[in-house]
Design a protein around this motif. Structure first.
Motif, PDB file in Angstrom:
ATOM      1  N   TYR A   7       0.949  -1.151   0.043  1.00 50.71           N
ATOM      2  CA  TYR A   7       0.023  -0.047   0.191  1.00 50.71           C
ATOM      3  C   TYR A   7       0.915   1.264  -0.028  1.00 50.71           C
ATOM      4  O   TYR A   7       0.777   2.216  -0.728  1.00 50.71           O
ATOM      5  N   SER A  10       2.730   1.938  -3.313  1.00 49.20           N
ATOM      6  CA  SER A  10       1.908   2.804  -4.251  1.00 49.20           C
ATOM      7  C   SER A  10       1.613   4.052  -3.815  1.00 49.20           C
ATOM      8  O   SER A  10       1.655   5.124  -4.685  1.00 49.20           O
ATOM      9  N   GLY A  71      -6.196   1.417  -6.724  1.00 48.02           N
ATOM     10  CA  GLY A  71      -5.241   0.790  -7.729  1.00 48.02           C
ATOM     11  C   GLY A  71      -5.896   1.203  -9.138  1.00 48.02           C
ATOM     12  O   GLY A  71      -5.163   1.520 -10.188  1.00 48.02           O
ATOM     13  N   ILE A  74      -5.154   4.852  -9.861  1.00 48.62           N
ATOM     14  CA  ILE A  74      -3.643   5.090 -10.394  1.00 48.62           C
ATOM     15  C   ILE A  74      -3.408   4.873 -11.871  1.00 48.62           C
ATOM     16  O   ILE A  74      -2.725   5.442 -12.687  1.00 48.62           O
ATOM     17  N   GLY A 136       8.516   2.665  -3.603  1.00 45.98           N
ATOM     18  CA  GLY A 136       7.764   3.199  -4.680  1.00 45.98           C
ATOM     19  C   GLY A 136       8.280   4.125  -5.478  1.00 45.98           C
ATOM     20  O   GLY A 136       8.139   4.099  -6.643  1.00 45.98           O
ATOM     21  N   CYS A 154       2.414   4.057 -14.223  1.00 42.92           N
ATOM     22  CA  CYS A 154       1.128   4.108 -13.208  1.00 42.92           C
ATOM     23  C   CYS A 154       0.575   2.563 -13.160  1.00 42.92           C
ATOM     24  O   CYS A 154       0.227   2.144 -12.038  1.00 42.92           O
ATOM     25  N   LEU A 157       2.681   0.530 -10.865  1.00 46.25           N
ATOM     26  CA  LEU A 157       2.712   0.851  -9.582  1.00 46.25           C
ATOM     27  C   LEU A 157       1.464   0.761  -8.803  1.00 46.25           C
ATOM     28  O   LEU A 157       1.273   0.990  -7.906  1.00 46.25           O
ATOM     29  N   ALA A 158       0.356   0.477  -9.572  1.00 47.43           N
ATOM     30  CA  ALA A 158      -0.947   0.178  -9.319  1.00 47.43           C
ATOM     31  C   ALA A 158      -1.128  -1.162  -8.876  1.00 47.43           C
ATOM     32  O   ALA A 158      -1.941  -1.404  -7.876  1.00 47.43           O
ATOM     33  N   VAL A 161      -0.866  -2.066  -4.797  1.00 50.79           N
ATOM     34  CA  VAL A 161      -2.071  -1.574  -4.072  1.00 50.79           C
ATOM     35  C   VAL A 161      -3.106  -2.668  -4.042  1.00 50.79           C
ATOM     36  O   VAL A 161      -3.724  -2.961  -3.019  1.00 50.79           O
TER      37      VAL A 161
END
Length: 180
Positions: A7, A10, A71, A74, A136, A154, A157-158, A161
């Motif tokens: 979490y 992200s 998520g 993002i 992150g 994006c 890196l989503a 989460v």
């Protein structure tokens, strides 16, 4: 601990890179600053609303939903580079989810550990989160430095989460009312 690490990975990616991703999409510096401010305002409302909801509903489903929403938002933010209005809306949703997610993750953490080890367990979880808060932005810098672009960065890196949400579902909870 894994859930909190993912979490925070992200969350801090977005909090550290949203302004640059916004301005690199062609929006003004003022627009980027406005989006950063609106993200924080979304966060304030997320903390309040999700805190209120989680006091009335089982907090694990609330946590799972807010983390999945984060998520998705993002990912949408990555795709919204051509629309300032959509970028603003998704940034507010992400802020809402970041702060709302923090509220319910702390509540879940408190219900995860028995009273005798709760402080240690929460300390370990928060330490794992701090590591995630470093990784992150670092990973984002590596991805952007490799010219993978806003959308791919994006999207990648989503994922943490969303995995965090599904990890959270599997965590056994300690009944708090039995410890009082």
């Amino acid at each position: 601990q894994v859930s909190y690490f993912l979490y925070m990975m992200s969350s801090y990616f977005f909090l550290n890179w949203n302004n640059q991703l916004t301005t690199e999409a062609g929006f003004s510096d003022t627009g980027g600053i406005s989006i950063a401010i609106l993200t924080q305002l979304g966060g304030i409302s997320g903390g309040i609303i999700i805190g209120w909801l989680s006091s009335r509903l089982p907090f694990r489903p609330v946590a799972t939903a807010i983390l999945v929403l984060m998520g998705l938002a993002i990912t949408g933010f990555g795709a919204a580079a051509s629309s300032y209005a959509l970028t603003v809306i998704l940034s507010v949703i992400i802020g809402f989810s970041i702060f709302g997610g923090a509220v319910v993750l702390y509540a879940t953490g408190a219900a995860t550990f028995p009273a005798r080890v709760r402080a240690t367990g929460m300390g370990l979880s928060m330490s794992a989160g701090r590591l995630g808060s470093f990784f992150g932005p670092f990973v984002a810098g590596q991805l952007l430095g490799a010219d993978l672009g806003r959308m791919t960065t994006c999207l990648l890196l989503a994922v943490p989460v969303v995995v965090s949400a599904f990890t959270l579902v599997r965590v056994p909870l300690t009944p708090l009312k039995d410890e009082i």
